[in-house]
Design a protein around this motif. Structure first.
Motif, PDB file in Angstrom:
ATOM      1  N   THR A  30       0.839  -1.207   0.000  1.00  0.00           N
ATOM      2  CA  THR A  30       0.000   0.000   0.000  1.00  0.00           C
ATOM      3  C   THR A  30       0.864   1.244   0.000  1.00  0.00           C
ATOM      4  OG1 THR A  30      -1.718  -1.188   1.194  1.00  0.00           O
ATOM      5  CG2 THR A  30      -1.834   1.219   1.233  1.00  0.00           C
ATOM      6  N   LYS A  31       1.882   1.262   0.851  1.00  0.00           N
ATOM      7  CA  LYS A  31       2.787   2.410   0.912  1.00  0.00           C
ATOM      8  C   LYS A  31       3.506   2.617  -0.421  1.00  0.00           C
ATOM      9  CE  LYS A  31       3.647   2.320   5.860  1.00  0.00           C
ATOM     10  NZ  LYS A  31       2.907   3.566   6.084  1.00  0.00           N
ATOM     11  N   LEU A  87       2.640   1.572  -3.496  1.00  0.00           N
ATOM     12  CA  LEU A  87       1.735   1.986  -4.561  1.00  0.00           C
ATOM     13  C   LEU A  87       1.283   3.432  -4.387  1.00  0.00           C
ATOM     14  CD1 LEU A  87      -0.440  -1.232  -4.988  1.00  0.00           C
ATOM     15  CD2 LEU A  87       1.353  -0.376  -6.518  1.00  0.00           C
ATOM     16  N   SER A  88       1.065   3.845  -3.139  1.00  0.00           N
ATOM     17  CA  SER A  88       0.696   5.227  -2.885  1.00  0.00           C
ATOM     18  C   SER A  88       1.796   6.180  -3.340  1.00  0.00           C
ATOM     19  CB  SER A  88       0.407   5.421  -1.391  1.00  0.00           C
ATOM     20  OG  SER A  88       0.116   6.763  -1.118  1.00  0.00           O
ATOM     21  N   PHE A 145       2.117   5.932  -7.426  1.00  0.00           N
ATOM     22  CA  PHE A 145       1.027   6.448  -8.245  1.00  0.00           C
ATOM     23  C   PHE A 145       0.484   7.793  -7.778  1.00  0.00           C
ATOM     24  CE2 PHE A 145       0.824   1.824  -9.066  1.00  0.00           C
ATOM     25  CZ  PHE A 145       1.078   1.876 -10.424  1.00  0.00           C
ATOM     26  N   ASN A 179      -3.303   9.543  -8.305  1.00  0.00           N
ATOM     27  CA  ASN A 179      -4.010   8.344  -7.860  1.00  0.00           C
ATOM     28  C   ASN A 179      -3.728   8.071  -6.383  1.00  0.00           C
ATOM     29  OD1 ASN A 179      -5.132   7.301 -10.449  1.00  0.00           O
ATOM     30  ND2 ASN A 179      -2.967   7.412 -11.000  1.00  0.00           N
ATOM     31  N   THR A 180      -4.727   7.584  -5.694  1.00  0.00           N
ATOM     32  CA  THR A 180      -4.570   7.225  -4.294  1.00  0.00           C
ATOM     33  C   THR A 180      -4.550   5.708  -4.161  1.00  0.00           C
ATOM     34  OG1 THR A 180      -6.958   7.227  -3.895  1.00  0.00           O
ATOM     35  CG2 THR A 180      -5.759   9.312  -3.527  1.00  0.00           C
ATOM     36  N   CYS A 181      -4.025   5.233  -3.050  1.00  0.00           N
ATOM     37  CA  CYS A 181      -3.994   3.806  -2.768  1.00  0.00           C
ATOM     38  C   CYS A 181      -4.281   3.601  -1.293  1.00  0.00           C
ATOM     39  CB  CYS A 181      -2.638   3.208  -3.139  1.00  0.00           C
ATOM     40  SG  CYS A 181      -2.569   1.431  -2.818  1.00  0.00           S
ATOM     41  N   ASN A 182      -5.347   2.898  -1.005  1.00  0.00           N
ATOM     42  CA  ASN A 182      -5.754   2.607   0.364  1.00  0.00           C
ATOM     43  C   ASN A 182      -6.195   1.152   0.443  1.00  0.00           C
ATOM     44  OD1 ASN A 182      -5.755   5.427   1.571  1.00  0.00           O
ATOM     45  ND2 ASN A 182      -7.038   5.702  -0.230  1.00  0.00           N
ATOM     46  N   VAL A 183      -6.291   0.652   1.654  1.00  0.00           N
ATOM     47  CA  VAL A 183      -6.725  -0.725   1.881  1.00  0.00           C
ATOM     48  C   VAL A 183      -7.874  -0.723   2.870  1.00  0.00           C
ATOM     49  CG1 VAL A 183      -6.049  -2.945   2.889  1.00  0.00           C
ATOM     50  CG2 VAL A 183      -4.477  -1.742   1.384  1.00  0.00           C
ATOM     51  N   SER A 222      -4.617   8.857   1.156  1.00  0.00           N
ATOM     52  CA  SER A 222      -3.805   7.844   0.496  1.00  0.00           C
ATOM     53  C   SER A 222      -2.883   7.202   1.523  1.00  0.00           C
ATOM     54  CB  SER A 222      -2.986   8.457  -0.640  1.00  0.00           C
ATOM     55  OG  SER A 222      -2.485   7.446  -1.488  1.00  0.00           O
ATOM     56  N   ASP A 223      -2.479   5.973   1.234  1.00  0.00           N
ATOM     57  CA  ASP A 223      -1.548   5.229   2.090  1.00  0.00           C
ATOM     58  C   ASP A 223      -2.171   4.897   3.445  1.00  0.00           C
ATOM     59  OD1 ASP A 223       0.741   3.978   2.994  1.00  0.00           O
ATOM     60  OD2 ASP A 223       1.794   5.839   3.448  1.00  0.00           O
TER      61      ASP A 223
END
Length: 99
Positions: free
Chosen positions: A14-15, A17-18, A21, A26-30, A88-89
């Motif tokens: 996650t970290k 990709l955040s 991107f 773009n954001t990345c979260n789980v 994000s993250d």
């Protein structure tokens, strides 16, 4: 041990990709769900608990209920929407306060 390693790998991914991107917007979260009776595997686990352990599990959750697939879907819809554009993250624990 493998379950713990996989969860930590997900945090690292996650970290990464955040960071990778994020510059393109773009954001990345789980979303990390707790016990949700949404498919045969947790349903078998729920049934194997028996009534005493089922009661204990529900009482160990702050909101005193199991989660639903709709609960998880609402969080995902928020995270992919415009109002979460600066989030994000993050790992969102969806477990009714149990963790």
């Amino acid at each position: 041990m493998a379950h713990t390693a996989a969860k930590h790998a997900l945090v690292g991914l996650t970290k990464q990709l955040s960071q990778a991107f994020g510059p393109s917007g773009n954001t990345c979260n789980v979303v990390a769900p707790g016990f949700v009776r949404s498919n045969p595997a947790p349903e078998r686990q729920w049934n194997a608990y028996g009534s005493d352990d089922q009661k204990w599990l529900v009482e160990s959750i702050h909101v005193r209920r199991l989660g639903t697939a709709a609960d998880i879907a609402h969080a995902v819809l928020f995270l992919v929407g415009d109002k979460a554009g600066w989030i994000s993250d993050q790992i969102l624990s969806m477990d009714g306060g149990r963790s």
